[in-house]
Scaffold this motif. Structure first.
Motif, short mmCIF file in Angstrom:
data_model
loop_
_atom_site.label_atom_id
_atom_site.label_comp_id
_atom_site.label_asym_id
_atom_site.label_seq_id
_atom_site.Cartn_x
_atom_site.Cartn_y
_atom_site.Cartn_z
N ARG A 1 49.18 47.98 74.91
CA ARG A 1 48.09 48.66 75.70
C ARG A 1 47.00 47.72 75.97
O ARG A 1 45.80 48.09 76.43
CB ARG A 1 47.45 49.97 74.91
N GLY A 2 47.08 46.88 74.95
CA GLY A 2 45.98 45.55 75.30
C GLY A 2 44.84 46.10 74.15
O GLY A 2 43.67 45.33 74.21
N THR A 3 45.15 47.05 73.35
CA THR A 3 44.23 47.06 72.16
C THR A 3 43.95 45.70 71.40
O THR A 3 42.65 45.52 70.83
CB THR A 3 44.73 48.29 71.29
N ILE A 4 44.89 45.00 71.30
CA ILE A 4 44.85 43.88 70.61
C ILE A 4 45.47 42.69 71.49
O ILE A 4 46.36 43.17 72.56
CB ILE A 4 45.76 43.77 69.28
N ASP A 5 45.03 41.48 71.36
CA ASP A 5 45.46 40.49 72.30
C ASP A 5 46.67 39.75 71.74
O ASP A 5 47.31 38.94 72.46
CB ASP A 5 44.55 39.57 72.58
N ALA A 6 46.91 39.91 70.48
CA ALA A 6 47.77 39.06 69.62
C ALA A 6 48.20 39.64 68.33
O ALA A 6 47.55 40.50 67.75
CB ALA A 6 47.38 37.48 69.33
N ALA A 7 49.51 39.47 67.82
CA ALA A 7 50.05 39.90 66.78
C ALA A 7 50.91 38.99 66.13
O ALA A 7 51.79 38.51 66.85
CB ALA A 7 50.45 41.20 67.04
N GLU A 8 50.94 38.92 64.52
CA GLU A 8 51.75 38.26 63.92
C GLU A 8 52.63 39.39 63.06
O GLU A 8 52.01 40.26 62.58
CB GLU A 8 51.25 37.19 63.27
N TRP A 9 53.82 39.08 62.85
CA TRP A 9 54.48 40.01 61.85
C TRP A 9 55.20 38.86 60.85
O TRP A 9 54.85 38.65 59.96
CB TRP A 9 55.57 41.15 62.51
N VAL A 10 56.42 38.70 61.20
CA VAL A 10 57.34 37.90 60.40
C VAL A 10 57.77 36.62 61.00
O VAL A 10 57.18 35.47 61.03
CB VAL A 10 58.53 38.49 59.55
N GLY A 11 58.93 36.80 61.72
CA GLY A 11 59.63 35.78 62.53
C GLY A 11 60.62 36.37 63.22
O GLY A 11 60.74 37.53 63.66
N PRO A 12 61.50 35.38 63.76
CA PRO A 12 62.14 35.88 64.76
C PRO A 12 63.18 37.18 64.82
O PRO A 12 63.38 38.01 65.63
CB PRO A 12 63.12 34.74 65.30
N TYR A 13 63.85 37.20 63.72
CA TYR A 13 64.69 38.09 63.49
C TYR A 13 63.94 39.65 63.57
O TYR A 13 64.29 40.65 64.30
CB TYR A 13 65.52 38.12 62.30
N ASP A 14 62.79 39.81 62.82
CA ASP A 14 62.36 40.92 62.58
C ASP A 14 61.41 41.15 63.94
O ASP A 14 61.24 42.38 64.45
CB ASP A 14 61.22 40.94 61.32
N ASP A 15 60.66 40.07 64.48
CA ASP A 15 60.05 40.40 65.55
C ASP A 15 60.67 40.72 66.84
O ASP A 15 60.32 41.48 67.91
CB ASP A 15 59.25 39.09 66.08
N GLU A 16 62.25 40.06 66.83
CA GLU A 16 62.84 40.75 68.13
C GLU A 16 62.98 42.07 67.90
O GLU A 16 63.08 42.79 69.04
CB GLU A 16 64.21 39.88 68.10
N LYS A 17 63.29 42.67 66.77
CA LYS A 17 63.77 44.27 66.57
C LYS A 17 62.30 44.90 67.17
O LYS A 17 62.61 46.08 67.58
CB LYS A 17 63.87 44.50 65.13
N LEU A 18 61.23 44.36 66.76
CA LEU A 18 59.78 45.11 67.18
C LEU A 18 59.66 44.99 68.73
O LEU A 18 58.70 45.66 69.04
CB LEU A 18 58.76 44.82 66.25
N GLY A 19 60.32 43.98 69.50
CA GLY A 19 60.07 43.93 70.88
C GLY A 19 59.09 43.32 71.55
O GLY A 19 58.45 43.45 72.59
#
Length: 366
Positions: free
Chosen positions: A210-228
């Motif tokens: 939605r553009g509420t945020i401009d960037a986000a960090e989570w963990v790394g490729p495996y988890d981030d891929e799942k979150l789309g």
């Protein structure tokens, strides 16, 4: 065993490998009481690596106790929201939780040392600090003030810096940037003009979309891929200087912990070691293929410039001085950990770094 030291305070059985082996082979007495606990998680079940650390732990506890000790594992939101897992343990709603301790820096910034601090330790260094360098015992001095004890049950290893809707080429590009980022890292980037947001895993994607945020960090490729995230933010930055390692911590209500027998405490410690080792291996196993898939689907890798890294490191050091001047526990943990880090780096630059650097440079020739 005589040269091993107890690594936790408040009655926690030693966290050494020798104790873990002993606990794993011990048979529970027939008269031992059954233990039935609930474990709340800060993570959704869909993230099978980070949530899976808790599953590995509870299965190991059940196996070692012959089924006498049972823990039910509840995903984020099933009992309490993910960022309230510690509160649920403190007030006795659940007996334990699996979480990242830096989610609770609002209670005390010292909580970051049980998970990750900017420009801190890598995974190997963190394990050494926890289990041999006295770091876990020191961190549990803090947790005692909140009626909990902590055991590491996993690590995500070095993380990526996250997903950005636009390129970040200079320090000025951080100004006004709204970013989902956890722990003390948010306070660091705020010094550089960014606007940090702490958002639970399941809420990050819609905020980014939605553009509420401009960037986000989570963990790394495996988890981030799942979150789309790659579908809504094309630029994937590295390194995640705020999490050279990030421990997953089991937090246990101290009163419930003290009710356990010495044998049961040893079982918990041994199971925690097993979960810690297997979760580290899991992330090392799944991330290489995940990063290949992301790049193949259009993700654009970007490295933070030396200018940005230096500015962030300077801001982090300033933050540590500011917090340490007001918070003796924070200063104690920070000074202890950073001194340990510097000693580790002296050694690792000799063998580990040079070996890895050669392997990376020459892999395409072999």
């Amino acid at each position: 065993m005589t040269n091993r030291r107890d690594m936790l305070v408040g009655g926690l059985a030693g966290a050494s490998a020798a104790l873990a082996t002993t606990a794993a082979s011990a048979q529970p007495q027939q008269t031992a009481a059954a233990v039935n606990w609930r474990m709340a998680s800060s993570y959704p079940k869909a993230l099978d690596a980070v949530f899976g650390a808790g599953d590995i732990f509870l299965k190991a506890v059940s196996d070692m106790s012959g089924g006498r000790i049972q823990l039910q594992h509840f995903a984020s939101g099933e009992i309490v929201p993910g960022l309230q897992a510690l509160d649920a343990v403190q007030n006795g709603t659940v007996e334990c939780c699996d979480t990242a301790s830096f989610y609770y820096v609002g209670k005390d910034p010292s909580f970051a040392f049980g998970a990750a601090v900017p420009f801190g330790l890598n995974t190997r260094q963190q394990n050494a600090w926890f289990f041999q360098g006295g770091g876990l015992a020191l961190f549990n001095e803090l947790l005692a003030q909140f009626n909990v004890i902590g055991l590491p049950i996993g690590n995500t290893n070095a993380q990526m810096a996250g997903w950005f809707r636009k390129e970040i080429k200079t320090v000025d590009d951080l100004k006004g940037l709204k970013m989902r980022i956890g722990g003390l890292a948010g306070q660091v980037i705020a010094k550089l003009g960014a606007v940090p947001q702490q958002i639970a895993a399941g809420d990050i994607y819609p905020a980014l979309e939605r553009g509420t945020i401009d960037a986000a960090e989570w963990v790394g490729p495996y988890d981030d891929e799942k979150l789309g995230f790659s579908r809504v933010a094309p630029y994937y930055y590295y390194p995640g200087w705020w999490e050279g390692a990030s421990a997953i911590l089991l937090m246990i209500n101290r009163s419930k912990w003290n009710e356990l027998s010495a044998t049961d405490k040893a079982i918990f410690v041994a199971a925690a070691h097993q979960a810690n080792s297997l979760t580290i291996a899991k992330y090392d196993d799944v991330n290489p293929a995940a990063i290949k898939r992301l790049i193949a689907s259009g993700t654009q890798l970007r490295a933070f410039s030396p200018e940005i890294m230096d500015a962030c490191a300077k801001a982090a050091n300033e933050l540590y001085e500011e917090i340490g001047a007001k918070n003796p526990m924070f200063k104690k943990l920070h000074d202890h950990m950073m001194a340990y880090r510097n000693e580790q780096l002296l050694w690792q630059q000799v063998a580990e770094f040079n070996y890895d650097a050669y392997q990376i440079r020459s892999r395409s020739r072999r």
